[in-house]
Design a protein around this motif. Structure first.
Motif, PDB file in Angstrom:
ATOM      1  N   ALA A 246       0.834  -1.205   0.000  1.00  0.00           N
ATOM      2  CA  ALA A 246       0.000   0.000   0.000  1.00  0.00           C
ATOM      3  C   ALA A 246       0.872   1.259   0.000  1.00  0.00           C
ATOM      4  O   ALA A 246       0.588   2.220  -0.730  1.00  0.00           O
ATOM      5  N   ASN A 247       1.939   1.253   0.786  1.00  0.00           N
ATOM      6  CA  ASN A 247       2.853   2.393   0.822  1.00  0.00           C
ATOM      7  C   ASN A 247       3.566   2.593  -0.504  1.00  0.00           C
ATOM      8  O   ASN A 247       3.932   3.721  -0.862  1.00  0.00           O
ATOM      9  N   ALA A 248       3.758   1.493  -1.238  1.00  0.00           N
ATOM     10  CA  ALA A 248       4.387   1.567  -2.557  1.00  0.00           C
ATOM     11  C   ALA A 248       3.368   1.876  -3.654  1.00  0.00           C
ATOM     12  O   ALA A 248       3.714   1.865  -4.835  1.00  0.00           O
ATOM     13  N   GLN A 249       2.129   2.138  -3.238  1.00  0.00           N
ATOM     14  CA  GLN A 249       1.030   2.494  -4.143  1.00  0.00           C
ATOM     15  C   GLN A 249       0.740   1.397  -5.175  1.00  0.00           C
ATOM     16  O   GLN A 249       0.409   1.673  -6.317  1.00  0.00           O
ATOM     17  N   LYS A 250       0.880   0.156  -4.734  1.00  0.00           N
ATOM     18  CA  LYS A 250       0.479  -0.980  -5.557  1.00  0.00           C
ATOM     19  C   LYS A 250      -1.028  -1.187  -5.422  1.00  0.00           C
ATOM     20  O   LYS A 250      -1.650  -0.761  -4.434  1.00  0.00           O
ATOM     21  N   ASN A 251      -1.613  -1.827  -6.404  1.00  0.00           N
ATOM     22  CA  ASN A 251      -3.024  -2.209  -6.325  1.00  0.00           C
ATOM     23  C   ASN A 251      -3.113  -3.470  -5.477  1.00  0.00           C
ATOM     24  O   ASN A 251      -2.868  -4.571  -5.961  1.00  0.00           O
ATOM     25  N   VAL A 252      -3.427  -3.322  -4.196  1.00  0.00           N
ATOM     26  CA  VAL A 252      -3.377  -4.461  -3.278  1.00  0.00           C
ATOM     27  C   VAL A 252      -4.764  -4.760  -2.729  1.00  0.00           C
ATOM     28  O   VAL A 252      -5.499  -3.854  -2.335  1.00  0.00           O
ATOM     29  N   PHE A 253      -5.102  -6.047  -2.714  1.00  0.00           N
ATOM     30  CA  PHE A 253      -6.366  -6.545  -2.180  1.00  0.00           C
ATOM     31  C   PHE A 253      -6.045  -7.653  -1.187  1.00  0.00           C
ATOM     32  O   PHE A 253      -5.016  -8.325  -1.294  1.00  0.00           O
ATOM     33  N   SER A 254      -6.937  -7.867  -0.236  1.00  0.00           N
ATOM     34  CA  SER A 254      -6.697  -8.921   0.744  1.00  0.00           C
ATOM     35  C   SER A 254      -7.970  -9.702   1.018  1.00  0.00           C
ATOM     36  O   SER A 254      -9.081  -9.186   0.898  1.00  0.00           O
ATOM     37  N   VAL A 255      -7.773 -10.964   1.391  1.00  0.00           N
ATOM     38  CA  VAL A 255      -8.870 -11.821   1.839  1.00  0.00           C
ATOM     39  C   VAL A 255      -8.510 -12.326   3.226  1.00  0.00           C
ATOM     40  O   VAL A 255      -7.354 -12.655   3.505  1.00  0.00           O
ATOM     41  N   GLY A 256      -9.486 -12.336   4.141  1.00  0.00           N
ATOM     42  CA  GLY A 256      -9.188 -12.778   5.497  1.00  0.00           C
ATOM     43  C   GLY A 256     -10.375 -12.601   6.415  1.00  0.00           C
ATOM     44  O   GLY A 256     -11.526 -12.577   5.964  1.00  0.00           O
ATOM     45  N   HIS A 257     -10.085 -12.435   7.705  1.00  0.00           N
ATOM     46  CA  HIS A 257     -11.136 -12.322   8.708  1.00  0.00           C
ATOM     47  C   HIS A 257     -11.361 -10.882   9.172  1.00  0.00           C
ATOM     48  O   HIS A 257     -12.277 -10.627   9.953  1.00  0.00           O
ATOM     49  N   GLN A 258     -10.523  -9.961   8.730  1.00  0.00           N
ATOM     50  CA  GLN A 258     -10.601  -8.588   9.217  1.00  0.00           C
ATOM     51  C   GLN A 258     -11.631  -7.773   8.429  1.00  0.00           C
ATOM     52  O   GLN A 258     -11.873  -8.028   7.247  1.00  0.00           O
ATOM     53  N   GLU A 259     -12.211  -6.774   9.085  1.00  0.00           N
ATOM     54  CA  GLU A 259     -13.167  -5.906   8.404  1.00  0.00           C
ATOM     55  C   GLU A 259     -12.523  -5.141   7.258  1.00  0.00           C
ATOM     56  O   GLU A 259     -13.178  -4.794   6.271  1.00  0.00           O
ATOM     57  N   SER A 260     -11.237  -4.879   7.374  1.00  0.00           N
ATOM     58  CA  SER A 260     -10.528  -4.136   6.331  1.00  0.00           C
ATOM     59  C   SER A 260     -10.242  -4.966   5.086  1.00  0.00           C
ATOM     60  O   SER A 260      -9.870  -4.414   4.046  1.00  0.00           O
ATOM     61  N   ASP A 261     -10.406  -6.281   5.183  1.00  0.00           N
ATOM     62  CA  ASP A 261     -10.153  -7.147   4.024  1.00  0.00           C
ATOM     63  C   ASP A 261     -11.235  -6.954   2.971  1.00  0.00           C
ATOM     64  O   ASP A 261     -12.398  -6.681   3.291  1.00  0.00           O
ATOM     65  N   HIS A 262     -10.858  -7.148   1.717  1.00  0.00           N
ATOM     66  CA  HIS A 262     -11.795  -6.945   0.617  1.00  0.00           C
ATOM     67  C   HIS A 262     -12.792  -8.099   0.492  1.00  0.00           C
ATOM     68  O   HIS A 262     -13.842  -7.946  -0.138  1.00  0.00           O
ATOM     69  N   MET A 263     -12.454  -9.231   1.060  1.00  0.00           N
ATOM     70  CA  MET A 263     -13.387 -10.351   1.141  1.00  0.00           C
ATOM     71  C   MET A 263     -13.123 -11.098   2.436  1.00  0.00           C
ATOM     72  O   MET A 263     -11.970 -11.236   2.849  1.00  0.00           O
ATOM     73  N   ASN A 264     -14.184 -11.563   3.075  1.00  0.00           N
ATOM     74  CA  ASN A 264     -14.054 -12.239   4.371  1.00  0.00           C
ATOM     75  C   ASN A 264     -14.382 -13.718   4.281  1.00  0.00           C
ATOM     76  O   ASN A 264     -15.328 -14.120   3.585  1.00  0.00           O
ATOM     77  N   LEU A 265     -13.581 -14.501   4.985  1.00  0.00           N
ATOM     78  CA  LEU A 265     -13.838 -15.933   5.171  1.00  0.00           C
ATOM     79  C   LEU A 265     -14.493 -16.099   6.524  1.00  0.00           C
ATOM     80  O   LEU A 265     -13.902 -15.755   7.560  1.00  0.00           O
ATOM     81  N   ASN A 266     -15.712 -16.632   6.547  1.00  0.00           N
ATOM     82  CA  ASN A 266     -16.476 -16.738   7.790  1.00  0.00           C
ATOM     83  C   ASN A 266     -17.054 -18.149   7.966  1.00  0.00           C
ATOM     84  O   ASN A 266     -17.167 -18.920   7.015  1.00  0.00           O
ATOM     85  N   ASN A 267     -17.452 -18.450   9.203  1.00  0.00           N
ATOM     86  CA  ASN A 267     -18.242 -19.643   9.536  1.00  0.00           C
ATOM     87  C   ASN A 267     -17.615 -20.928   8.995  1.00  0.00           C
ATOM     88  O   ASN A 267     -18.287 -21.755   8.385  1.00  0.00           O
ATOM     89  N   VAL A 268     -16.331 -21.095   9.247  1.00  0.00           N
ATOM     90  CA  VAL A 268     -15.642 -22.292   8.749  1.00  0.00           C
ATOM     91  C   VAL A 268     -15.967 -23.473   9.640  1.00  0.00           C
ATOM     92  O   VAL A 268     -15.815 -23.421  10.863  1.00  0.00           O
ATOM     93  N   ASN A 269     -16.405 -24.559   9.029  1.00  0.00           N
ATOM     94  CA  ASN A 269     -16.732 -25.793   9.740  1.00  0.00           C
ATOM     95  C   ASN A 269     -16.011 -26.945   9.046  1.00  0.00           C
ATOM     96  O   ASN A 269     -16.269 -27.232   7.878  1.00  0.00           O
ATOM     97  N   VAL A 270     -15.088 -27.590   9.750  1.00  0.00           N
ATOM     98  CA  VAL A 270     -14.305 -28.667   9.139  1.00  0.00           C
ATOM     99  C   VAL A 270     -14.539 -30.000   9.850  1.00  0.00           C
ATOM    100  O   VAL A 270     -13.740 -30.918   9.746  1.00  0.00           O
TER     101      VAL A 270
END
Length: 485
Positions: A246-270
């Motif tokens: 982000a500091n290098a001004q790249k086009n960066v996206f993230s997936v994860g559990h955080q609200e700041s992520d562009h997509m969230n992984l939730n309710n995992v049942n294994v």
């Protein structure tokens, strides 16, 4: 192609004037692969020096030599350069003209999950009608043809030849830290670079995990101007990478559990299968993945989001993940006639091993038996931790031989005894022969037991063992046949 054309526009790297205008038919850095009218690129390697094989290359038909040492009296032209290793990928790209091909190029890097993520992403794209090549650890798949791999990331000559042959729209490339550090992918413009995770591995090569991270991060410098970095945000190193990009001004996206992520992984049942939700922009998609484990849900989230960035509709991506056939040697399960379940997995890091044990526990394993070893030239600093993990989570473990990689078998067996004495416990034993180790464990097991065999995955044995089998899978199937008999 003319040699002068191959070396055109790289004057700053040349220490030789008057490049001869001769025709060449190929290029290689390995003297045994030189053919008539090839150019031999002599590289000062980590174990051998290619300059020592120049005469062998000439005898094999080399029309010219490129090297970095003082000029020699040879029967063919010698072109001296500043750094032949750094120049090799540029020459390979120019010879195979891959710089002008219009592929969408996706690089995937990280410690664990590169192979599974690449196979998932390819499956989604192919299911959506997009033809996709894959270059990586298990297989190279070019124009739907399976080709044997060499390294996770091939040498520049092999890599650009594969890219040249590909008529597919997309090329997915697994990129190892060695491949980055040794310049094998230099000059390749990536449209997308994916990051899976970072954990303890290859510290014998990189020295520290900080240097290991820095090498991984270098790959994102090869993104095109409009290229996208997609980060699997499930470890501390991911956040560090996201901030840097982000500091290098790249086009960066993230997936994860955080609200700041562009997509969230939730309710995992294994507990039985791997079920989870993927939430993006108020839209939620439920996935039932045929693979076990939280780590595979994380791999799936990364492949799903990347497919969406490539324009694949969400419902098609979900449907593809629901039907994903798996990856050879990645948590492959076999039910033994005794009722025990055998698992073959490539896990060769502490983090990968932990994920395997967590998945077995979630599957309700009554007892867990573990068989594993260490590569002859592998990172020795992770061995203590892997033995600690196995001795903690397994009911019994066997240390055995893996690929010796040139190491003497007796020396490795002595190392196994040293490790077991220092870091193991009473659950552990040592059986040198890998096939005998697998056979002995299977004979002890019963219904609801799980046998975990890690380290090699689908790879063939590199040395002869007692039983007539060539892989861990073969050894399991051989035992099943003899059991029935």
């Amino acid at each position: 192609m003319k040699l002068s054309s191959l070396l055109q526009l790289i004057e700053s790297d040349l220490l030789t004037d008057n490049i001869p205008d001769i025709s060449i038919s190929g290029i290689h850095f390995h003297s045994k692969k030189i053919q008539q009218n090839f150019v031999f690129v002599a590289i000062s390697g980590y174990e051998t020096d290619g300059h020592e094989y120049i005469e062998d290359a000439i005898k094999a038909g080399a029309a010219a030599i490129i090297g970095e040492k003082e000029k020699r009296e040879l029967s063919v032209p010698y072109i001296r350069v500043k750094n032949s290793r750094n120049l090799l990928p540029i020459l390979a790209q120019r010879f195979f003209d891959t710089g002008t091909k219009k592929h969408t190029i996706i690089g995937i890097t990280g410690t664990n999950g590169k192979t599974t993520t690449s196979y998932m992403l390819r499956h989604i794209l192919e299911s959506a009608g997009i033809r996709c090549s894959l270059i990586g650890t298990v297989n190279n798949i070019i124009n739907d043809e399976l080709l044997p791999p060499s390294n996770t990331t091939p040498d520049p000559i092999t890599l650009h030849e594969l890219m040249y042959k590909s008529e597919d729209e997309v090329i997915i490339l697994e990129v190892s830290s060695h491949g980055i550090d040794q310049g094998r992918v230099n000059g390749i413009p990536f449209d997308y670079v994916l990051f899976t995770n970072l954990s303890h591995d290859h510290l014998d090569y990189h020295g520290t995990i900080y240097k290991y991270f820095e090498v991984k991060a270098q790959l994102f410098n090869q993104l095109t101007h409009e290229g996208e970095a997609i980060v699997s945000n499930y470890c501390d190193w991911s956040r560090r990478l996201i901030d840097r990009l982000a500091n290098a001004q790249k086009n960066v996206f993230s997936v994860g559990h955080q609200e700041s992520d562009h997509m969230n992984l939730n309710n995992v049942n294994v507990e039985f299968s791997t079920e989870f939700d993927l939430k993006q922009a108020e839209q939620q998609h439920k996935v039932t993945l045929p693979l076990n484990g939280l780590h595979n849900a994380q791999n799936a989230s990364l492949s799903f989001f990347t497919a969406r960035r490539l324009g694949i509709p969400a419902d098609q991506a979900v449907q593809a993940l629901n039907s994903f056939p798996g990856v050879p040697g990645r948590f492959e399960t076999y039910t033994h006639p005794s009722g025990a379940t055998c698992v073959v997995d490539y896990a060769h890091t502490p983090d990968g091993l932990s994920h395997c044990f967590q998945t077995l526990k979630k599957q309700g394993a009554k007892r867990i038996f573990h068989i594993f070893g260490f590569r002859g030239n592998g990172d020795p600093s992770k061995r203590k931790e892997m033995i600690n993990i196995s001795s903690t989570f397994s009911d019994q473990y066997i240390l055995t031989l893996d690929d010796l990689k040139g190491m003497d078998a007796k020396e490795m067996v002595n190392e196994l005894h040293r490790l077991q004495d220092m870091y193991g416990n009473k659950k552990g034993t040592i059986i040198e022969d890998r096939t005998v180790a697998i056979q002995s464990i299977i004979q002890q097991t019963q219904e609801e037991d799980w046998i975990l065999i890690t380290g090699k995955g689908p790879e063939s044995y590199k040395q002869a063992f007692h039983y007539p089998t060539s892989t861990d899978k073969d050894t399991i199937l051989y035992n099943m046949e003899t059991y029935r008999a």
